[in-house]
Design a protein around this motif. Sequence first.
Motif, PDB file in Angstrom:
ATOM      1  N   GLU A 176       0.836  -1.205   0.000  1.00  0.00           N
ATOM      2  CA  GLU A 176       0.000   0.000   0.000  1.00  0.00           C
ATOM      3  C   GLU A 176       0.872   1.257   0.000  1.00  0.00           C
ATOM      4  O   GLU A 176       1.610   1.530   0.943  1.00  0.00           O
ATOM      5  CB  GLU A 176      -0.917  -0.001   1.231  1.00  0.00           C
ATOM      6  N   PHE A 177       0.819   2.009  -1.111  1.00  0.00           N
ATOM      7  CA  PHE A 177       1.566   3.267  -1.205  1.00  0.00           C
ATOM      8  C   PHE A 177       0.931   4.112  -2.297  1.00  0.00           C
ATOM      9  O   PHE A 177       1.002   3.783  -3.481  1.00  0.00           O
ATOM     10  CB  PHE A 177       3.037   2.996  -1.527  1.00  0.00           C
ATOM     11  N   ASP A 178       0.278   5.206  -1.890  1.00  0.00           N
ATOM     12  CA  ASP A 178      -0.402   6.093  -2.831  1.00  0.00           C
ATOM     13  C   ASP A 178       0.551   7.209  -3.224  1.00  0.00           C
ATOM     14  O   ASP A 178       0.676   8.226  -2.532  1.00  0.00           O
ATOM     15  CB  ASP A 178      -1.675   6.659  -2.204  1.00  0.00           C
ATOM     16  N   PHE A 179       1.236   7.023  -4.331  1.00  0.00           N
ATOM     17  CA  PHE A 179       2.245   7.994  -4.747  1.00  0.00           C
ATOM     18  C   PHE A 179       1.609   9.315  -5.173  1.00  0.00           C
ATOM     19  O   PHE A 179       2.236  10.376  -5.085  1.00  0.00           O
ATOM     20  CB  PHE A 179       3.072   7.407  -5.899  1.00  0.00           C
ATOM     21  N   ALA A 180       0.364   9.286  -5.628  1.00  0.00           N
ATOM     22  CA  ALA A 180      -0.292  10.505  -6.101  1.00  0.00           C
ATOM     23  C   ALA A 180      -0.554  11.487  -4.975  1.00  0.00           C
ATOM     24  O   ALA A 180      -0.740  12.690  -5.224  1.00  0.00           O
ATOM     25  CB  ALA A 180      -1.591  10.159  -6.824  1.00  0.00           C
ATOM     26  N   GLU A 230      -1.210  22.125  -8.587  1.00  0.00           N
ATOM     27  CA  GLU A 230      -1.795  20.818  -8.864  1.00  0.00           C
ATOM     28  C   GLU A 230      -0.979  20.107  -9.948  1.00  0.00           C
ATOM     29  O   GLU A 230      -1.085  20.423 -11.138  1.00  0.00           O
ATOM     30  CB  GLU A 230      -3.254  20.966  -9.309  1.00  0.00           C
ATOM     31  N   VAL A 231      -0.154  19.161  -9.506  1.00  0.00           N
ATOM     32  CA  VAL A 231       0.689  18.429 -10.453  1.00  0.00           C
ATOM     33  C   VAL A 231       0.625  16.941 -10.124  1.00  0.00           C
ATOM     34  O   VAL A 231       0.198  16.535  -9.037  1.00  0.00           O
ATOM     35  CB  VAL A 231       2.159  18.908 -10.390  1.00  0.00           C
ATOM     36  N   ASN A 232       1.054  16.144 -11.087  1.00  0.00           N
ATOM     37  CA  ASN A 232       1.163  14.702 -10.876  1.00  0.00           C
ATOM     38  C   ASN A 232       2.582  14.413 -10.375  1.00  0.00           C
ATOM     39  O   ASN A 232       3.553  14.606 -11.120  1.00  0.00           O
ATOM     40  CB  ASN A 232       0.893  13.970 -12.185  1.00  0.00           C
ATOM     41  N   PRO A 233       2.740  13.955  -9.117  1.00  0.00           N
ATOM     42  CA  PRO A 233       4.095  13.704  -8.591  1.00  0.00           C
ATOM     43  C   PRO A 233       4.902  12.738  -9.441  1.00  0.00           C
ATOM     44  O   PRO A 233       6.122  12.874  -9.549  1.00  0.00           O
ATOM     45  CB  PRO A 233       3.819  13.131  -7.200  1.00  0.00           C
ATOM     46  N   ALA A 234       4.238  11.776 -10.064  1.00  0.00           N
ATOM     47  CA  ALA A 234       4.967  10.807 -10.887  1.00  0.00           C
ATOM     48  C   ALA A 234       5.641  11.493 -12.073  1.00  0.00           C
ATOM     49  O   ALA A 234       6.777  11.170 -12.438  1.00  0.00           O
ATOM     50  CB  ALA A 234       4.021   9.705 -11.370  1.00  0.00           C
TER      51      ALA A 234
END
Length: 365
Positions: A176-180, A230-234
């Motif tokens: 379980e790891f929500d990178f977003a 508001e950006v996508n960390p990935a």
Amino acid sequence: MRNFLIFLTLIWCSAAAAVPVRIKDIADFDGVRGNDLVGYGLVVGLDGTGDGLRNAPFTEEMLAGLLERLGTNVTDDAMRSKNVAAVIVTATLPPFARSGSRIDVSVSTIGDAESLLGGTLVMTPLKAADGNIYAVAQGSIIAGGVSVTGEASRVVEGVPTGGTIPVGARVEREVEFDFAEVQNIRIALRNADFTTATRIEDAINRDFSKRLAITQDSGTVIVEFQNLGEVNPARVVGRIENLMVEPEDRAKVVIDHKAGTIVMGERVRISRVAVSQGNLTLTVSEAPLVSQPNPFSDGETVTVPRTFAEVREEPGIGFAEVVDNASLSQLVEGLNALGVRPRDMIDILKSIHAAGALHADLIVQ
């Protein structure tokens, strides 16, 4: 033997500029990491090279338990098979691995099995450090060697007691790891260095034209995503990991004394020092004399000890003077020109380091 003096003049040259590399090649991102898995299982189908069940009681117990779960009840006296081996199965769960994906596993014997060649691993659950099962392994083993046994001798090539199963495990549980939802991420340098860390910080801030990165210490750079809105960390991490920087590192000399290998960095420097090296050989041999009495006499046999000792000094390199601020590669090149053997060169480098003239970390393996 007359000593002679040799002067070796080494000309200093500037070190070559560091080669720019990607951030992903010198650092790791916090949270983007694998997890180690381990399991205990059985390998079947061996050609008489498995565990001796009487010498490996854990194999016998596990085999009996497996057969019982499959609906077969076998007494201990009936189990004499040499085609089964107990093994430890290891694997690494990649970051962001999803259920249903497959990973490679390694298999190693823990009993007295001679080879895993031709064996098949029976379904083995793999657990992480938290005790939960994250994958299940099963499949045919690719052994890493060959073992041939005869009546009076045995020949082993490689390591037949270990092997691998490519894509031999299926992931059953996700980490379980929500990178977003990540607000910031830490970049961990594999070789901690303040200069490299600050260069990573400058490269990130210059590329984004904002102050996103802050150097926390010699091994950590923190990147804040809040200043980007508001950006996508990935996507941000994908952009950061391909930025180019010039890494710095400490000067090191690594010596493998057994193999006679020397590995050095270009930043190694040597102060002014004089080097002398020679070989001294001491030979001692025994050749006792035996004195025997005449036939039919009352005398007795007497042994008289006789020892020959010889000291021989072989030609060395004499004295070699190294000028100030010379690089290690220049020193090695000069010693090679004088015919110094690799193992003698290792002893010379260790002595120079002990004298305080070798400015580098000396690592002897």
